[in-house]
Design an enzyme around this catalytic site. Structure first.
Site, PDB file in Angstrom:
ATOM      1  N   LYS A   1      15.304  -6.693   4.674  1.00 21.03           N
ATOM      2  CA  LYS A   1      15.529  -5.701   5.726  1.00 21.03           C
ATOM      3  C   LYS A   1      16.850  -5.872   6.477  1.00 21.03           C
ATOM      4  CE  LYS A   1      10.647  -4.700   6.607  1.00 21.03           C
ATOM      5  NZ  LYS A   1       9.603  -4.561   7.630  1.00 21.03           N
TER       6      LYS A   1
ATOM      7  N   PHE B   1       0.820  -1.206   0.000  1.00 24.90           N
ATOM      8  CA  PHE B   1       0.000   0.000   0.000  1.00 24.90           C
ATOM      9  C   PHE B   1       0.862   1.268   0.000  1.00 24.90           C
ATOM     10  CE2 PHE B   1      -3.118  -3.013   1.765  1.00 24.90           C
ATOM     11  CZ  PHE B   1      -4.237  -2.680   1.013  1.00 24.90           C
TER      12      PHE B   1
END
Length: 282
Positions: free
Chosen positions: A70, A20
């Protein structure tokens, strides 16, 4: 309108089509009247180094980093913030004149969501369900806020122990891995409750909490899942009188923090409310 002067931002991950973030960041730029565009790039692990080189070469101002990159991305950066080093992962990279600087806005975004919901961490007893990649940074950030104690439980107990050890190494605070009483805040970090596990509960495979007897009025139940907005876990908690919070505000606040790092623009205090209403319709 995109022009030759438009400044590029983006997100990398594998997969990334579900994100999103483009909707949210482009909405912020539109609201602020600034010439930035944010796009998504699917980057496989084997191409991560090349993607980071490409960011520098193309002058992309900033990127968010999602799974599975990450931790691995840290080795390709020029600088990592002290907090990101403590947390052990980076989800935001800012390009400052060719020098790539890494930050972690996930944990601060989660903490900001708790603060906004008036869920007090300091002095609280906290139960964290799950021991996936997001858990150690989240628990480290919670530990920094001085709760009374933290317990981590997981289907595979050895993973909970590993997270507890990581938190101890980073903060000097050792979470428990055995449930032993009443809690003020319970946090689900697992995917139980998302498609295709809509009827699943995060406690299903954990015998000591499977009966949900620990849920009562006055406590806060937090689910990192934001789609669906109300998981079965949150519905049961609400029926039992607990306060509930889903993961949407975590997503919004980490995005706001990242956007401010990318652009050096301080966003208005009502931006989270605008995003919640205009981007997510809630």
């Amino acid at each position: 309108m995109v022009t030759a002067k438009t400044i590029n931002l983006g997100i990398i991950g594998d997969p990334v089509e579900h994100s999103f973030s483009p909707r949210m960041h482009n909405f912020i730029s539109e609201q602020m009247g600034v010439d930035y565009i944010y796009t998504a790039f699917e980057v496989s692990p084997k191409n991560l180094s090349g993607a980071i080189d490409g960011m520098r070469a193309l002058g992309i101002r900033g990127i968010n980093v999602t799974a599975p990159h990450k931790i691995e991305v840290m080795k390709y950066l020029d600088e990592i913030s002290s907090q990101a080093r403590i947390l052990g992962s980076v989800n935001t990279v800012v390009n400052r004149d060719g020098r790539l600087c890494g930050y972690n806005t996930d944990a601060d975004g989660f903490y900001a969501a708790l603060e906004n919901a008036k869920i007090t961490v300091r002095g609280s007893r906290i139960l964290v369900i799950g021991a996936g990649g997001v858990v150690a940074p989240t628990v480290i950030r919670l530990a920094q806020a001085q709760p009374k104690d933290i317990t981590i439980i997981n289907r595979t107990s050895s993973k909970a122990v590993a997270v507890a050890d990581a938190v101890f190494k980073a903060t000097g605070i050792k979470p428990s891995v055995e449930t032993d009483g009443d809690y003020d805040i319970v946090i689900n970090t697992t995917s139980a409750g998302m498609e295709p596990q809509l009827d699943a509960l995060p406690t299903d495979a954990i015998p000591q909490v499977r009966d949900l007897e620990f849920i009562h009025s006055g406590m806060a139940i937090v689910d990192m899942i934001y789609n669906p907005a109300r998981t079965r876990f949150l519905k049961i908690a609400q029926e039992r009188g607990a306060r509930t919070l889903n993961g949407l505000d975590m997503l919004i606040y980490q995005g706001i923090i990242a956007y401010e790092l990318f652009t050096d623009i301080k966003l208005p205090t009502n931006m989270a409310e605008k995003i919640r209403k205009e981007v997510f319709g809630v």
